[in-house]
Design a protein around this motif. Sequence first.
Motif, PDB file in Angstrom:
ATOM      1  N   ARG A  70     -25.696   5.211 -39.070  1.00  0.00           N
ATOM      2  CA  ARG A  70     -24.902   4.207 -39.592  1.00  0.00           C
ATOM      3  C   ARG A  70     -23.308   4.862 -40.027  1.00  0.00           C
ATOM      4  N   SER A  71     -23.886   6.004 -40.216  1.00  0.00           N
ATOM      5  CA  SER A  71     -22.554   7.222 -41.330  1.00  0.00           C
ATOM      6  C   SER A  71     -21.326   7.059 -38.926  1.00  0.00           C
ATOM      7  N   LEU A  72     -22.502   7.131 -38.078  1.00  0.00           N
ATOM      8  CA  LEU A  72     -22.237   8.127 -37.135  1.00  0.00           C
ATOM      9  C   LEU A  72     -21.045   7.190 -36.293  1.00  0.00           C
ATOM     10  N   GLU A  77     -16.295   4.390 -34.621  1.00  0.00           N
ATOM     11  CA  GLU A  77     -15.769   2.254 -34.873  1.00  0.00           C
ATOM     12  C   GLU A  77     -14.158   2.771 -35.509  1.00  0.00           C
ATOM     13  N   ARG A  78     -14.291   3.014 -36.175  1.00  0.00           N
ATOM     14  CA  ARG A  78     -12.983   4.295 -37.265  1.00  0.00           C
ATOM     15  C   ARG A  78     -12.077   5.071 -35.904  1.00  0.00           C
ATOM     16  N   LEU A  79     -13.139   5.905 -35.171  1.00  0.00           N
ATOM     17  CA  LEU A  79     -11.579   6.790 -34.040  1.00  0.00           C
ATOM     18  C   LEU A  79     -11.120   5.799 -33.305  1.00  0.00           C
ATOM     19  N   PRO A  83     -15.679  -1.996 -32.096  1.00  0.00           N
ATOM     20  CA  PRO A  83     -16.721  -2.409 -33.027  1.00  0.00           C
ATOM     21  C   PRO A  83     -17.506  -1.394 -31.567  1.00  0.00           C
ATOM     22  N   VAL A  84     -18.834  -0.074 -32.199  1.00  0.00           N
ATOM     23  CA  VAL A  84     -19.124   0.191 -31.206  1.00  0.00           C
ATOM     24  C   VAL A  84     -19.590  -0.343 -30.198  1.00  0.00           C
ATOM     25  N   THR A  85     -20.482   0.196 -28.398  1.00  0.00           N
ATOM     26  CA  THR A  85     -21.166  -1.202 -27.550  1.00  0.00           C
ATOM     27  C   THR A  85     -22.401  -0.743 -27.858  1.00  0.00           C
TER      28      THR A  85
END
Length: 232
Positions: A70-72, A77-79, A83-85
């Motif tokens: 989850r953290s990865l 997403e933050r960088l 959203p992550v695909t």
Amino acid sequence: MAPAGTATTLVFDADDTLWENNFLFERVIDDFLDWLDHPTLDRVQIRAVLDDIERANAVSHGYGSKVFLRSLGECLERLRERPVTERERVEIDELAAALLGHQVELMPGVADTLDALAGRYDLLLLTKGDREEQQRKLDVCGLLHHFDAAHIVAEKDVTTYRWLAREHGFAPADAWMIGNSPKSDILPARAAGMRAVFIPNENTWVLEEDDLDPTDAGVVRLAAFPDLLQHF
């Protein structure tokens, strides 16, 4: 052999004390940083972002591989500021696949040392994290027969150590906590009135680091697990 005083109970941490653990997560982080290949931030800057995210998630969601993944994802997403695909999530899962299939690797001398101590003290195991994940490690480690009981808890704080003393009926002053984490093993055990043995591990998670008082006579520092037999 240095005197152990009135010790009756020895409480052991598991991850990175009885067996290696965090080096697996560090390998995944290295692979994640390579895969991310950020155009402006260097590895140290990205790791600082990830550490902040992991620190927050540990409070909200606990510990273990699932929270780590989850953290990865949140770091990505933050960088990337989006959203992550689904494809990226699959690739992150593939990077971390080794975490779930890795066999427990005991620290040198652990089994023989516990065998010697079990005849003289009550031995307890105290580990924190995801219950299913930690139980899997306990089931395959081959060490449980040395312990009178093994507990998996959500957090290892002063309340946990006081509960453990009540649960097993020992006086805190007669017990020693043995582990590699200043934050989870040493400082809260000392706050609960126990003494402690600090066995550093070069792979200890950065969020488990904290300062120890070098003048605290209630903390013994050892270089390796078998050195316990020189003290107890």
